[in-house]
Design a protein around this motif. Structure first.
Motif, PDB file in Angstrom:
ATOM      1  N   UNK A  38       0.903  -1.188   0.094  1.00  0.00           N
ATOM      2  CA  UNK A  38      -0.073  -0.067   0.024  1.00  0.00           C
ATOM      3  C   UNK A  38       0.794   1.186  -0.027  1.00  0.00           C
ATOM      4  N   UNK A  39       2.101   0.913  -0.082  1.00  0.00           N
ATOM      5  CA  UNK A  39       3.172   2.212  -0.180  1.00  0.00           C
ATOM      6  C   UNK A  39       2.930   3.239   1.044  1.00  0.00           C
ATOM      7  N   UNK A  40       3.129   2.809   2.245  1.00  0.00           N
ATOM      8  CA  UNK A  40       2.785   3.624   3.560  1.00  0.00           C
ATOM      9  C   UNK A  40       4.173   3.570   4.261  1.00  0.00           C
ATOM     10  N   UNK A  41       4.227   4.622   4.859  1.00  0.00           N
ATOM     11  CA  UNK A  41       5.612   4.650   5.685  1.00  0.00           C
ATOM     12  C   UNK A  41       5.263   3.607   6.873  1.00  0.00           C
ATOM     13  N   UNK A  42       6.480   2.874   7.275  1.00  0.00           N
ATOM     14  CA  UNK A  42       6.348   2.251   8.469  1.00  0.00           C
ATOM     15  C   UNK A  42       7.193   2.269   9.549  1.00  0.00           C
ATOM     16  N   UNK A  43       6.715   2.207  10.792  1.00  0.00           N
ATOM     17  CA  UNK A  43       7.655   2.194  11.902  1.00  0.00           C
ATOM     18  C   UNK A  43       8.313   0.734  12.230  1.00  0.00           C
ATOM     19  N   UNK A  44       9.591   0.712  12.199  1.00  0.00           N
ATOM     20  CA  UNK A  44      10.178  -0.513  12.631  1.00  0.00           C
ATOM     21  C   UNK A  44      11.212  -0.582  13.863  1.00  0.00           C
ATOM     22  N   UNK A  45      11.145  -1.662  14.344  1.00  0.00           N
ATOM     23  CA  UNK A  45      12.451  -1.871  15.184  1.00  0.00           C
ATOM     24  C   UNK A  45      13.204  -2.849  14.653  1.00  0.00           C
ATOM     25  N   UNK A  62      17.052  -4.818  14.643  1.00  0.00           N
ATOM     26  CA  UNK A  62      18.393  -5.270  15.273  1.00  0.00           C
ATOM     27  C   UNK A  62      19.463  -5.594  13.998  1.00  0.00           C
ATOM     28  N   UNK A  63      20.672  -4.757  14.272  1.00  0.00           N
ATOM     29  CA  UNK A  63      21.798  -4.863  13.312  1.00  0.00           C
ATOM     30  C   UNK A  63      22.594  -6.213  13.827  1.00  0.00           C
ATOM     31  N   UNK A  64      23.673  -6.224  12.893  1.00  0.00           N
ATOM     32  CA  UNK A  64      24.525  -7.554  12.895  1.00  0.00           C
ATOM     33  C   UNK A  64      25.027  -7.778  14.196  1.00  0.00           C
ATOM     34  N   UNK A  65      25.302  -6.413  15.103  1.00  0.00           N
ATOM     35  CA  UNK A  65      25.927  -6.596  16.358  1.00  0.00           C
ATOM     36  C   UNK A  65      24.840  -6.746  17.487  1.00  0.00           C
ATOM     37  N   UNK A  66      23.793  -6.854  17.130  1.00  0.00           N
ATOM     38  CA  UNK A  66      22.620  -6.813  18.089  1.00  0.00           C
ATOM     39  C   UNK A  66      21.914  -5.575  18.786  1.00  0.00           C
ATOM     40  N   UNK A  67      22.550  -4.465  18.021  1.00  0.00           N
ATOM     41  CA  UNK A  67      21.780  -3.207  18.500  1.00  0.00           C
ATOM     42  C   UNK A  67      20.676  -2.898  17.942  1.00  0.00           C
ATOM     43  N   UNK A  68      19.587  -2.367  18.735  1.00  0.00           N
ATOM     44  CA  UNK A  68      18.346  -2.131  18.392  1.00  0.00           C
ATOM     45  C   UNK A  68      18.139  -0.655  18.110  1.00  0.00           C
ATOM     46  N   UNK A  69      17.426  -0.522  16.902  1.00  0.00           N
ATOM     47  CA  UNK A  69      17.010   0.986  17.040  1.00  0.00           C
ATOM     48  C   UNK A  69      15.603   1.056  16.096  1.00  0.00           C
ATOM     49  N   UNK A  70      15.088   2.028  16.457  1.00  0.00           N
ATOM     50  CA  UNK A  70      13.626   2.365  16.076  1.00  0.00           C
ATOM     51  C   UNK A  70      13.534   3.506  14.895  1.00  0.00           C
ATOM     52  N   UNK A  71      12.902   3.416  13.912  1.00  0.00           N
ATOM     53  CA  UNK A  71      12.890   4.409  12.841  1.00  0.00           C
ATOM     54  C   UNK A  71      11.685   4.207  11.991  1.00  0.00           C
ATOM     55  N   UNK A  72      11.436   5.551  11.170  1.00  0.00           N
ATOM     56  CA  UNK A  72      10.256   5.463  10.307  1.00  0.00           C
ATOM     57  C   UNK A  72      11.177   5.068   8.995  1.00  0.00           C
ATOM     58  N   UNK A  73      10.501   4.361   8.145  1.00  0.00           N
ATOM     59  CA  UNK A  73      11.123   4.015   6.814  1.00  0.00           C
ATOM     60  C   UNK A  73       9.957   4.019   5.698  1.00  0.00           C
ATOM     61  N   UNK A  74      10.450   3.971   4.437  1.00  0.00           N
ATOM     62  CA  UNK A  74       9.465   4.117   3.123  1.00  0.00           C
ATOM     63  C   UNK A  74      10.095   2.782   2.674  1.00  0.00           C
ATOM     64  N   UNK A  92      15.058 -10.503   8.293  1.00  0.00           N
ATOM     65  CA  UNK A  92      15.126 -11.638   9.569  1.00  0.00           C
ATOM     66  C   UNK A  92      15.607 -10.781  10.564  1.00  0.00           C
ATOM     67  N   UNK A  93      15.952  -9.597  10.529  1.00  0.00           N
ATOM     68  CA  UNK A  93      16.252  -8.855  11.698  1.00  0.00           C
ATOM     69  C   UNK A  93      15.662  -7.577  12.101  1.00  0.00           C
ATOM     70  N   UNK A  94      14.279  -7.686  11.433  1.00  0.00           N
ATOM     71  CA  UNK A  94      13.129  -6.823  11.632  1.00  0.00           C
ATOM     72  C   UNK A  94      12.501  -7.464  12.808  1.00  0.00           C
ATOM     73  N   UNK A  95      12.513  -6.806  13.951  1.00  0.00           N
ATOM     74  CA  UNK A  95      11.593  -7.268  15.288  1.00  0.00           C
ATOM     75  C   UNK A  95      10.268  -6.830  15.197  1.00  0.00           C
TER      76      UNK A  95
END
Length: 245
Positions: free
Chosen positions: A163-170, A172-184, A213-216
């Protein structure tokens, strides 16, 4: 709009209908436990399915086995919104692989699925094949720490993507650090069996790549985005351990 309880029951009825179409009879008690309801509630659900025309047979005696009568055909297939989204994405992947075995009947199936979406979404659906990129096989290094993505995350990602909507994601990168951001979520790339989201990050005003597979967690938002040129993302992947077509 149906209440949360009504929506939950409608989904349970759909799932129950599917379970009853199995070849073997299933006990009322086991089905009730599976769906997290009482035997009385499940019996009422089965009665409602009968009223809708589903021919449910019941075996008398202890255990109360139930199933759809063996003479019943497939008939009309009912999908909820997310199931239709997931199936459309799967069809688009099959179309992109150009398999002669799979191609024969995909077009009419796709047209029937598209008819279930609003006119506003059909234009975005028509872009779907161009937004799915099929690359090469994932490398041994990538596969060494790969695990299958979470089902609910995939469902929500497909919805935002289609539906081409912005998504809020959590994430986890390769080192296991978690970030939250908005993406297209602009494009999806498959390096079998690993999926990537090729995204634009409005906060950083830059293209970013995320392994599915790293999207929480993924939550589609109300804001829509416009499609960007795929070449912008190919440039961003130069030097990465990712194979693009």
């Amino acid at each position: 709009m149906p209440s949360t309880s009504d929506a939950a029951r409608l989904r349970r009825l759909d799932l129950l209908s599917s379970r009853l179409k199995a070849d073997e009879p299933m006990a009322i008690g086991a089905l009730a436990a599976e769906f997290g309801v009482s035997r009385r509630t499940l019996t009422r659900d089965i009665a409602l399915l009968r009223e809708r025309g589903l021919p449910v047979d019941a075996d008398r005696g202890r255990g109360g086995g139930v199933r759809v009568t063996s003479t019943w055909g497939v008939g009309r297939l009912t999908l909820d919104y997310r199931e239709a989204v997931d199936l459309l994405v799967s069809l688009a992947v099959a179309e992109q692989t150009r398999s002669p075995i799979l191609m024969a009947n995909l077009a009419p199936i796709r047209r029937k699925l598209m008819a279930s979406f609003s006119a506003a979404n059909r234009g975005r659906i028509n872009q779907l094949k161009a937004r799915l990129l099929i690359g090469g096989q994932a490398s041994a290094a990538v596969m060494s720490n790969y695990r299958a993505p979470r089902t609910r995350v995939v469902e929500a990602l497909h919805e935002a993507f289609l539906t081409m909507r912005v998504a809020q994601i959590t994430y986890s990168d390769g080192a296991g650090s978690k970030t939250e951001r908005h993406i297209e979520p602009q494009y999806l790339l498959l390096n079998y069996p690993v999926w990537y989201v090729l995204a634009y990050d409005p906060g950083r005003q830059a293209v970013r790549t995320f392994r599915c597979d790293r999207l929480l967690a993924v939550q589609p938002l109300d804001d829509h985005f416009k499609l960007r040129a795929v070449d912008d993302f190919r440039i961003g992947l130069e030097g990465a351990d990712i194979i693009v077509p």
